[in-house]
Design a protein around this motif. Sequence first.
Motif, short mmCIF file in Angstrom:
data_model
loop_
_atom_site.label_atom_id
_atom_site.label_comp_id
_atom_site.label_asym_id
_atom_site.label_seq_id
_atom_site.Cartn_x
_atom_site.Cartn_y
_atom_site.Cartn_z
N ASP A 9 0.76 -1.44 0.13
CA ASP A 9 0.05 0.00 -0.02
C ASP A 9 0.88 1.33 0.06
OD1 ASP A 9 1.03 -0.37 2.58
OD2 ASP A 9 -0.99 0.08 3.55
N CYS A 10 2.13 1.01 0.06
CA CYS A 10 3.08 2.30 0.01
C CYS A 10 3.80 2.26 -1.54
CB CYS A 10 4.16 2.11 0.84
SG CYS A 10 5.41 3.27 0.94
N LYS A 11 3.25 3.39 -2.02
CA LYS A 11 3.57 3.61 -3.42
C LYS A 11 5.19 3.70 -3.59
CE LYS A 11 -0.58 5.66 -5.16
NZ LYS A 11 -1.19 6.98 -6.00
N ASN A 12 5.76 4.49 -2.54
CA ASN A 12 7.24 4.41 -2.60
C ASN A 12 8.06 3.02 -2.79
OD1 ASN A 12 7.25 7.21 -2.88
ND2 ASN A 12 7.49 7.45 -0.78
N ASP A 13 7.37 2.11 -1.82
CA ASP A 13 8.05 0.74 -1.66
C ASP A 13 7.70 0.04 -2.78
OD1 ASP A 13 8.92 1.44 0.91
OD2 ASP A 13 7.08 0.37 1.99
N LEU A 14 6.61 0.07 -3.41
CA LEU A 14 6.33 -0.49 -4.69
C LEU A 14 7.18 0.15 -6.02
CD1 LEU A 14 2.31 -0.69 -5.43
CD2 LEU A 14 4.14 -2.46 -5.15
N MET A 34 3.00 -6.69 -11.94
CA MET A 34 1.74 -6.15 -11.84
C MET A 34 1.63 -5.71 -10.51
SD MET A 34 0.22 -6.23 -14.64
CE MET A 34 -1.33 -5.72 -13.95
N PRO A 35 1.98 -4.24 -10.22
CA PRO A 35 1.78 -3.75 -8.99
C PRO A 35 0.17 -3.38 -8.35
CG PRO A 35 2.01 -1.92 -10.49
CD PRO A 35 1.90 -3.16 -11.37
N TYR A 36 -0.05 -3.88 -7.13
CA TYR A 36 -1.44 -3.57 -6.42
C TYR A 36 -1.27 -2.92 -5.25
CZ TYR A 36 -2.54 -7.38 -9.91
OH TYR A 36 -2.84 -7.82 -10.96
N LEU A 37 -2.12 -2.00 -4.82
CA LEU A 37 -1.81 -1.21 -3.64
C LEU A 37 -2.83 -1.68 -2.45
CD1 LEU A 37 -2.26 2.39 -5.32
CD2 LEU A 37 -0.20 1.43 -4.08
N VAL A 56 4.96 -10.94 -3.99
CA VAL A 56 5.27 -10.24 -3.19
C VAL A 56 4.58 -9.24 -2.34
CG1 VAL A 56 7.51 -8.38 -3.06
CG2 VAL A 56 7.54 -10.14 -4.81
N LEU A 57 4.40 -9.64 -1.01
CA LEU A 57 3.41 -9.05 -0.40
C LEU A 57 4.18 -8.20 0.88
CD1 LEU A 57 0.93 -12.08 0.01
CD2 LEU A 57 0.74 -10.21 -1.68
N ASP A 58 3.34 -7.17 0.98
CA ASP A 58 3.73 -6.44 2.46
C ASP A 58 2.69 -7.09 3.28
OD1 ASP A 58 4.56 -4.53 4.20
OD2 ASP A 58 3.10 -2.92 3.64
N MET A 59 2.99 -6.73 4.40
CA MET A 59 2.14 -7.37 5.58
C MET A 59 1.20 -6.34 6.12
SD MET A 59 2.36 -10.32 6.29
CE MET A 59 2.43 -10.45 4.49
N ILE A 84 7.47 -12.45 1.22
CA ILE A 84 6.77 -11.53 2.20
C ILE A 84 7.99 -10.58 2.35
CG2 ILE A 84 6.12 -11.02 4.50
CD1 ILE A 84 4.78 -13.74 4.63
N VAL A 85 8.03 -9.20 2.11
CA VAL A 85 8.46 -8.10 2.30
C VAL A 85 7.98 -7.12 3.16
CG1 VAL A 85 9.92 -6.20 1.26
CG2 VAL A 85 9.68 -8.74 0.03
N THR A 86 8.33 -7.07 4.24
CA THR A 86 7.72 -6.24 5.41
C THR A 86 8.66 -5.58 6.24
OG1 THR A 86 5.64 -5.91 6.62
CG2 THR A 86 6.94 -7.83 6.95
#
Length: 139
Positions: A9-14, A34-37, A56-59, A84-86
């Motif tokens: 959900d962080c555009k900068n991290d994406l 494919m990016p998802y917010l 690749v998922l953020d938590m 998982i990248v968090t």
Amino acid sequence: MFYLALCDDCKNDLQEIMECLGALKKENYRMEIMPYLTGSELIREYEIGRRFNLLVLDMYMEPINGIETAKQIRKIDTTVPILIVTSTIEFALEGYSVNAYRYLLKPIDKKVFLNEVRTVMNRVSVRLSWKIFYTLNQI
């Protein structure tokens, strides 16, 4: 072609992860990223039949977090590798409940991250090669 979904959900991290993956494209890895917010967006893609070779998922995401996203996707796709990248180790043990491939902390170590993605891409490539070989031998 290798299909990779990034969900954060962080555009900068994406953006950072997408730029990092650009190094693999320079190494002639063919991929669609494919990016998802939100996890909800990614789940909807799965529900309409879209599939990926790596997630690749953020938590920490809203309205549902990465673990809940992974649980919903696992109901549809039990084999896709999940990286998982968090920013916290808080969910590390829960990552096992969704059969996460790896759990990496932010800020990402680009070398480690790219090595993990390469490993998954190479495994998928071998699996697809065997599937094509087996299919051709059945004809």
